[in-house]
Scaffold this motif. Structure first.
Motif, PDB file in Angstrom:
ATOM      1  N   SER A   8      48.723  38.128   5.816  1.00 23.76           N
ATOM      2  CA  SER A   8      50.023  38.675   5.437  1.00 23.76           C
ATOM      3  C   SER A   8      50.220  40.054   6.043  1.00 23.76           C
ATOM      4  O   SER A   8      51.306  40.407   6.509  1.00 23.76           O
ATOM      5  CB  SER A   8      50.133  38.772   3.914  1.00 23.76           C
ATOM      6  OG  SER A   8      49.902  37.521   3.336  1.00 23.76           O
ATOM      7  N   ALA A  38      55.321  43.906  -0.227  1.00 22.75           N
ATOM      8  CA  ALA A  38      55.454  42.512   0.213  1.00 22.75           C
ATOM      9  C   ALA A  38      54.208  41.705  -0.136  1.00 22.75           C
ATOM     10  O   ALA A  38      54.298  40.568  -0.612  1.00 22.75           O
ATOM     11  CB  ALA A  38      55.718  42.461   1.720  1.00 22.75           C
ATOM     12  N   ALA A  94      57.993  32.602   8.505  1.00 23.11           N
ATOM     13  CA  ALA A  94      58.418  33.614   7.532  1.00 23.11           C
ATOM     14  C   ALA A  94      59.931  33.596   7.369  1.00 23.11           C
ATOM     15  O   ALA A  94      60.455  33.662   6.249  1.00 23.11           O
ATOM     16  CB  ALA A  94      57.938  34.993   7.969  1.00 23.11           C
ATOM     17  N   LEU A  95      60.655  33.493   8.465  1.00 21.67           N
ATOM     18  CA  LEU A  95      62.121  33.470   8.395  1.00 21.67           C
ATOM     19  C   LEU A  95      62.617  32.160   7.774  1.00 21.67           C
ATOM     20  O   LEU A  95      63.585  32.161   7.016  1.00 21.67           O
ATOM     21  CB  LEU A  95      62.719  33.654   9.794  1.00 21.67           C
ATOM     22  CG  LEU A  95      62.733  35.095  10.305  1.00 21.67           C
ATOM     23  CD1 LEU A  95      63.154  35.143  11.764  1.00 21.67           C
ATOM     24  CD2 LEU A  95      63.665  35.963   9.457  1.00 21.67           C
ATOM     25  N   ASN A  97      61.050  30.409   5.521  1.00 15.26           N
ATOM     26  CA  ASN A  97      60.824  30.533   4.080  1.00 15.26           C
ATOM     27  C   ASN A  97      61.855  31.436   3.427  1.00 15.26           C
ATOM     28  O   ASN A  97      62.316  31.172   2.310  1.00 15.26           O
ATOM     29  CB  ASN A  97      59.419  31.078   3.814  1.00 15.26           C
ATOM     30  CG  ASN A  97      58.341  30.046   4.091  1.00 15.26           C
ATOM     31  OD1 ASN A  97      58.580  28.852   3.986  1.00 15.26           O
ATOM     32  ND2 ASN A  97      57.150  30.501   4.462  1.00 15.26           N
ATOM     33  N   ARG A  98      62.240  32.494   4.124  1.00 20.82           N
ATOM     34  CA  ARG A  98      63.259  33.394   3.572  1.00 20.82           C
ATOM     35  C   ARG A  98      64.602  32.684   3.460  1.00 20.82           C
ATOM     36  O   ARG A  98      65.343  32.878   2.497  1.00 20.82           O
ATOM     37  CB  ARG A  98      63.395  34.643   4.448  1.00 20.82           C
ATOM     38  CG  ARG A  98      62.293  35.657   4.224  1.00 20.82           C
ATOM     39  CD  ARG A  98      62.569  36.964   4.962  1.00 20.82           C
ATOM     40  NE  ARG A  98      61.584  37.952   4.579  1.00 20.82           N
ATOM     41  CZ  ARG A  98      61.672  38.713   3.497  1.00 20.82           C
ATOM     42  NH1 ARG A  98      62.704  38.579   2.683  1.00 20.82           N
ATOM     43  NH2 ARG A  98      60.741  39.601   3.209  1.00 20.82           N
ATOM     44  N   LYS A 101      64.449  30.371   0.431  1.00 20.42           N
ATOM     45  CA  LYS A 101      64.539  31.145  -0.809  1.00 20.42           C
ATOM     46  C   LYS A 101      65.963  31.625  -1.057  1.00 20.42           C
ATOM     47  O   LYS A 101      66.455  31.605  -2.193  1.00 20.42           O
ATOM     48  CB  LYS A 101      63.581  32.329  -0.767  1.00 20.42           C
ATOM     49  CG  LYS A 101      62.113  31.946  -0.913  1.00 20.42           C
ATOM     50  CD  LYS A 101      61.215  33.166  -0.863  1.00 20.42           C
ATOM     51  CE  LYS A 101      59.748  32.774  -0.992  1.00 20.42           C
ATOM     52  NZ  LYS A 101      58.846  33.949  -0.896  1.00 20.42           N
ATOM     53  N   ASP A 102      66.634  32.068   0.003  1.00 20.80           N
ATOM     54  CA  ASP A 102      68.018  32.522  -0.123  1.00 20.80           C
ATOM     55  C   ASP A 102      68.917  31.356  -0.525  1.00 20.80           C
ATOM     56  O   ASP A 102      69.814  31.506  -1.369  1.00 20.80           O
ATOM     57  CB  ASP A 102      68.486  33.119   1.208  1.00 20.80           C
ATOM     58  CG  ASP A 102      69.922  33.616   1.143  1.00 20.80           C
ATOM     59  OD1 ASP A 102      70.163  34.649   0.479  1.00 20.80           O
ATOM     60  OD2 ASP A 102      70.819  32.981   1.744  1.00 20.80           O
ATOM     61  N   LYS A 105      68.344  30.505  -4.186  1.00 16.99           N
ATOM     62  CA  LYS A 105      68.973  31.509  -5.050  1.00 16.99           C
ATOM     63  C   LYS A 105      70.470  31.271  -5.161  1.00 16.99           C
ATOM     64  O   LYS A 105      71.073  31.462  -6.225  1.00 16.99           O
ATOM     65  CB  LYS A 105      68.698  32.904  -4.493  1.00 16.99           C
ATOM     66  CG  LYS A 105      69.191  34.031  -5.371  1.00 16.99           C
ATOM     67  CD  LYS A 105      68.817  35.385  -4.779  1.00 16.99           C
ATOM     68  CE  LYS A 105      69.320  36.534  -5.653  1.00 16.99           C
ATOM     69  NZ  LYS A 105      68.949  37.849  -5.081  1.00 16.99           N
TER      70      LYS A 105
END
Length: 260
Positions: A8, A38, A94-95, A97-98, A101-102, A105
């Motif tokens: 990480s 983070a 990573a992007l 996963n973001r 998540k967005d 939400k």
């Protein structure tokens, strides 16, 4: 966990962020609080404690990662095609996963969504018929016939079971066998029981390998064996959201020009 945190940290170290917030430094290179936060958040998401001791441990590991990073740069390892490919993959994941998540939400699962999914689950489970029966088990046919005669004269089934039944598991409960599916019982017993109407007693004794039975059917019902909604709320939420994410991915892939 050490390997996870170092990985990480490396992702953060090579992310190229221009924002630097006070934190430890290595040869003048700052490790921002944002990077520490983070990793701490990742630990929390995995159920690990995020106390001051854990934060200090993260700082130490990020310092170690930075020392190693700087040495790797000195050796030119950051210029290798393998590193470029590895970094590109880490950034892509990573992007991705973001984005997910967005999306989650912005598309929270509502109580109405859960109820609709639960109703579909209930409808998909086959119905089963259950019987609430009582019985009095005796050794001989003659004894069983005597029990039936006593019932006809008005003696209660509950009392006769307590007095006469040889079944230790049910006699003290008035012969109560609770709710069961027919297949729970041996064939002669279940065949006789399923022919009874609610409140009816077998007109003749029923013989099984255990002895002679007098059976009374208290009630019968049809139901589906499905847990209560609240008991499977997390699983249903995950199923609904998983379906939405799969649909999002399929739509994005359909729009993209993909060549293999």
């Amino acid at each position: 966990m050490r390997k996870l945190l170092l990985t990480s940290a490396l992702v953060a170290a090579f992310a190229g962020s221009a924002i630097v917030v006070a934190g430890p430094t290595v040869n003048g290179q700052a490790i921002s609080d944002a990077r520490i936060d983070a990793v701490v958040k990742m630990m929390e998401a995995q159920g690990q404690p995020a106390n001051p001791q854990a934060r200090d441990m993260v700082k130490d590991q990020l310092v170690t990662a930075e020392v190693l990073r700087q040495e790797a740069v000195k050796k030119g390892l950051d210029k290798s095609p393998e590193f470029a490919a590895e970094l590109a993959n880490m950034q892509a994941m990573a992007l991705a996963n973001r984005l997910i998540k967005d999306f989650e939400k912005s598309n929270a699962v509502s109580d109405a969504d859960l109820k609709a999914e639960y109703d579909k689950l209930v409808a998909s489970v086959p119905e089963t018929k259950q019987y609430h029966a009582r019985h009095i088990l005796v050794k001989t046919e003659a004894e069983a016939k005597a029990v039936i005669d006593s019932l006809k004269k008005g003696k209660s089934f509950d009392k006769l079971a307590k007095e006469k039944s040889q079944d230790p598991g049910s006699k003290d409960k008035g012969g109560d066998l609770d709710w069961q599916e027919a297949g729970t019982f041996v064939a002669p017993f279940s065949e006789a029981m399923t022919k009874l109407s609610k409140g009816e007693v077998t007109a003749k004794p029923v013989k099984t390998e255990f002895g002679w039975h007098v059976i009374k059917l208290d009630d019968a019902r049809v139901q589906r064996n499905v847990p209560a909604l609240d008991d499977i709320r997390p699983q249903l939420t995950q199923r609904i959201m998983g379906g939405r994410v799969e649909k999002l991915i399929a739509e994005l892939k359909a729009k993209a020009q993909i060549q293999k």
